[in-house]
Structure formats: C-alpha cells, structure tokens
Design an enzyme around this catalytic site. Sequence first.
Site, PDB file in Angstrom:
ATOM      1  N   ARG A 152       0.855  -1.193   0.000  1.00 43.27           N
ATOM      2  CA  ARG A 152       0.000   0.000   0.000  1.00 43.27           C
ATOM      3  C   ARG A 152       0.888   1.239   0.000  1.00 43.27           C
ATOM      4  O   ARG A 152       2.105   1.140   0.140  1.00 43.27           O
ATOM      5  CB  ARG A 152      -1.022   0.018   1.145  1.00 43.27           C
ATOM      6  N   GLY A 153       0.226   2.395  -0.172  1.00 42.01           N
ATOM      7  CA  GLY A 153       0.990   3.638  -0.296  1.00 42.01           C
ATOM      8  C   GLY A 153       1.164   3.943  -1.780  1.00 42.01           C
ATOM      9  O   GLY A 153       1.450   3.046  -2.589  1.00 42.01           O
ATOM     10  N   ALA A 154       0.998   5.222  -2.133  1.00 36.43           N
ATOM     11  CA  ALA A 154       0.881   5.600  -3.547  1.00 36.43           C
ATOM     12  C   ALA A 154       2.029   5.094  -4.430  1.00 36.43           C
ATOM     13  O   ALA A 154       1.805   4.478  -5.477  1.00 36.43           O
ATOM     14  CB  ALA A 154       0.779   7.117  -3.644  1.00 36.43           C
ATOM     15  N   ARG A 198      -7.500  -0.275  -6.981  1.00 36.98           N
ATOM     16  CA  ARG A 198      -7.684   0.853  -6.046  1.00 36.98           C
ATOM     17  C   ARG A 198      -7.803   2.124  -6.889  1.00 36.98           C
ATOM     18  O   ARG A 198      -6.954   2.393  -7.738  1.00 36.98           O
ATOM     19  CB  ARG A 198      -6.499   0.950  -5.059  1.00 36.98           C
ATOM     20  N   GLN A 216      -2.048   3.089   9.932  1.00 42.59           N
ATOM     21  CA  GLN A 216      -0.742   3.046   9.249  1.00 42.59           C
ATOM     22  C   GLN A 216       0.308   3.860  10.001  1.00 42.59           C
ATOM     23  O   GLN A 216       1.497   3.561   9.919  1.00 42.59           O
ATOM     24  CB  GLN A 216      -0.868   3.598   7.821  1.00 42.59           C
ATOM     25  N   ASP A 271      -1.954  11.074  -2.420  1.00 46.11           N
ATOM     26  CA  ASP A 271      -2.327   9.983  -3.325  1.00 46.11           C
ATOM     27  C   ASP A 271      -2.669  10.519  -4.705  1.00 46.11           C
ATOM     28  O   ASP A 271      -2.496   9.832  -5.706  1.00 46.11           O
ATOM     29  CB  ASP A 271      -3.471   9.181  -2.729  1.00 46.11           C
ATOM     30  N   ASN A 314      -5.498  12.615   0.134  1.00 40.84           N
ATOM     31  CA  ASN A 314      -4.561  11.829   0.952  1.00 40.84           C
ATOM     32  C   ASN A 314      -5.388  11.074   1.988  1.00 40.84           C
ATOM     33  O   ASN A 314      -6.613  11.254   2.087  1.00 40.84           O
ATOM     34  CB  ASN A 314      -3.520  12.744   1.611  1.00 40.84           C
ATOM     35  N   LYS A 315      -4.727  10.241   2.748  1.00 42.47           N
ATOM     36  CA  LYS A 315      -5.413   9.380   3.720  1.00 42.47           C
ATOM     37  C   LYS A 315      -6.435  10.155   4.553  1.00 42.47           C
ATOM     38  O   LYS A 315      -6.174  11.280   4.989  1.00 42.47           O
ATOM     39  CB  LYS A 315      -4.343   8.721   4.613  1.00 42.47           C
TER      40      LYS A 315
END
Length: 375
Positions: free
Chosen positions: A83-85, A116, A216, A257, A267-268
């Site tokens: 995970r993570g852009a 995603r 996270q 993201d 973003n998150k």
Amino acid sequence: MPKLKDKHKHNFGQNQACVIHILDMRVESQGADFHTVWMNEPTSNGMPLVRMIDQNRLPFEFEIFNSPALETTCEAIKDMTVRGAGAIGATAAFAMAQGFFEDRPDEARALIESTRPTAQNLFYATRFVYEAAIKGRPSDAYMAAQEVALQDELACRQIGQYGLELMPDNSKVLTHCNAGWLAFVDWGSALSPVYVAHRAGKEVFVYADMTAPRNQGGRLTAWELANEGVPHQIVPDTGLMDLMDEVRPDLVIVGADRIAANGDVANKIGTRMVALAAREFDVPFYVAAPTSTIDLATSSGKDIRIESRSYDEVTHVTGLTEDGRLETVQFTNPGSPARNRAFDVTPNKLVTAFITERGIIRPRLEDIVAVKNAA
Ligand code: MRU
C-alpha cells in the site's frame, strides 16, 4: 556504501545489465536492507516474480510475499499487502509486466486499474508500462516496469534533499498515515526529509498520527522510525489539537495519493483535519509527493474518486495476543455498520507548499503545471 545485493541486479538479456541501487532503508529486525516491492527477472517458467514486504503483518511479523502471476499481484494491491501511492504504483507496473508475460495486456490493464481508484501513481505506472510494450515484447514491459520503480526511488531521495531545507535543527515534525519508505519503493515522500536530516546528523523528532482505521501511522510509520532510530511518539488522532497546542510542531509533512491541477490534495482520511489544525496554530503544512502523483487531467479535488473500503476495517482490529499470535477482533458494537472512506481532500488554500523531486512549489495551477511538465 552499503553492499549491493542480488535483488538489485537485473539482467535484461543480451548480457545487458542494469544495477538499480541507491541506499535502502534499514530493516533492523532482519539485519538487512529491503525495498518495499521489487521484481525478479523471469524464472525458468518465463514469468517475472513480484516480491514485496507484507504490510498487513507489520509491525508484528516481517514476511516477504511472493506473487508469481498477475492475479495475485492485483489481489495484493487490493487487500493492501502492499500500500501507499508509490509502492502501489511500482506494483501496478510489475503487474502490467506480468500481464504482458501472460499475453493478456488489455485484460491486465483493466484488472490493475480496478484494484484501487484513488492513487494516481497506479494509473500513471500501468499506462507507462502498457504504452512502452504494446507494440513490443514482454521484455520491454519488464524494463519499463523496472524504470517506474527506479524513478520512484530516485524521486523520493530527491524529495528528501529538498525537504531538508525546511527542517531546522531540533525539528518537531508531525506526519499522518504512512508516507515513508513502505509507501514507496524506498525512502518515502513525507518521511524522506526526516531520514535525510537524521542521517545528516540533525536532531529530529516525529509525531506519528495513529491514522484510524487501519492505523498506518501507529503500525508502519512508527515501525520505520524505530528501524531508523528516529525518536518519535505515536499520537491518537483525537490528540491532534492538544498536540498542536502543547507541543507546537515546527512543521507538518504529509504525503499525497493524487494532486489535482489546482493543488487540491487527496490523501489518507484525516489529512484535512491535520491541515485545519495546522492552520489554526500557524504551523506550516507541507505535502511531499513525486510529480507522478500530480494529475493534470483532474482540475480540482471534487473530481477525485475516493475509495470506499469494507467497514470491517473500522469495526475490527488486528494485533498480537499475549501468547504471540496475530489475531483480528471486533472492538465496536456488533451489528452497527460503519463508514469507511479511505481518503479525504485537502483544499489547496491549506497547503503551504509541495515538496517534489523537482523542487518546492506553491499550490498554484501555474506552478503545478510547470513542475509536472519540467523535463
Ligand atoms: O490506503 P493507503 O495506505 O494505500 O494510503 C495511501 C497512503 O499511504 C497515504 O495516503 C499516504 O499519506 C500517501 S501515499 C504516499
């Protein structure tokens, strides 16, 4: 210089070798350095193997997940094994290469793009590999995918250099979610300046927002910082305003993201709350991201597609039992549903500046277009 390891040496046929290496982040518990995700050259069955740190098991267990085929690589993106852009961008590139080796590039592209929806890097990387190889051979896809991963690593390293200028000695930095090396191939975006500063001998202290519901910050950012020996504290998301009031960090750095052309940032979930808190207390709010995260085709944040995920992620939590087993338990009222949008959009007016691999820029359309188009 750290040692070069086999996984960084890629043979592209005809004895053409390309060594991909800068300086990996440290996984202290393993006594070795790892990229978050990488791809081995095709094995005897003709398929490249995609390998990644299993982030769903961190920080409790360190395991490498091996994905021999397109379908399993897509599943790993979906279930957030990776995970993570930037990391999902590189993984998408590798998956696209696997799609070429499986001789179904169009189907592969559609499958990858359905995993995603929010991170721009996934779409950029898939397209880059697709276009590089659609009129060529699978080995072209292999090379293009390695190029995506290498560019991600180089960009993050450079973000760290630019971000260093913003960090006074004895910096107190607040970050949200995980935009560290686990969110990219290496180094990270928001945490790269922290690592560069720390390795340059500057004192730096990081406050890591827990980042509910998947935590996270509390799991991954804290684990990375501990591996690097960076002093830090985990802060519950509800403690944000109190932290601002009591500690007054010098700066906030978060990742992204997707960045719209006007500078709005997806973003998150919770990032907008952090930006508002920073504004309230006059703390600069920086967004660190490679230019591959900028999406000029999206004019503003309201056009960004936000991923909704299963509400189990809100109602259940996974952790370690006292006898050392990884277990998932429900910790909310059984039967009550939950809302789980994975990202929010921070308006450009709350962003002090973007830290990119091409420099630090203001959140204005003209600057964003210029930095995206700069060679
Ligand atoms: O859902 P995730 O964990 O893949 O979310 C992405 C993120 O890690 C964050 O939004 C992060 O701050 C930006 S990604 C570099």
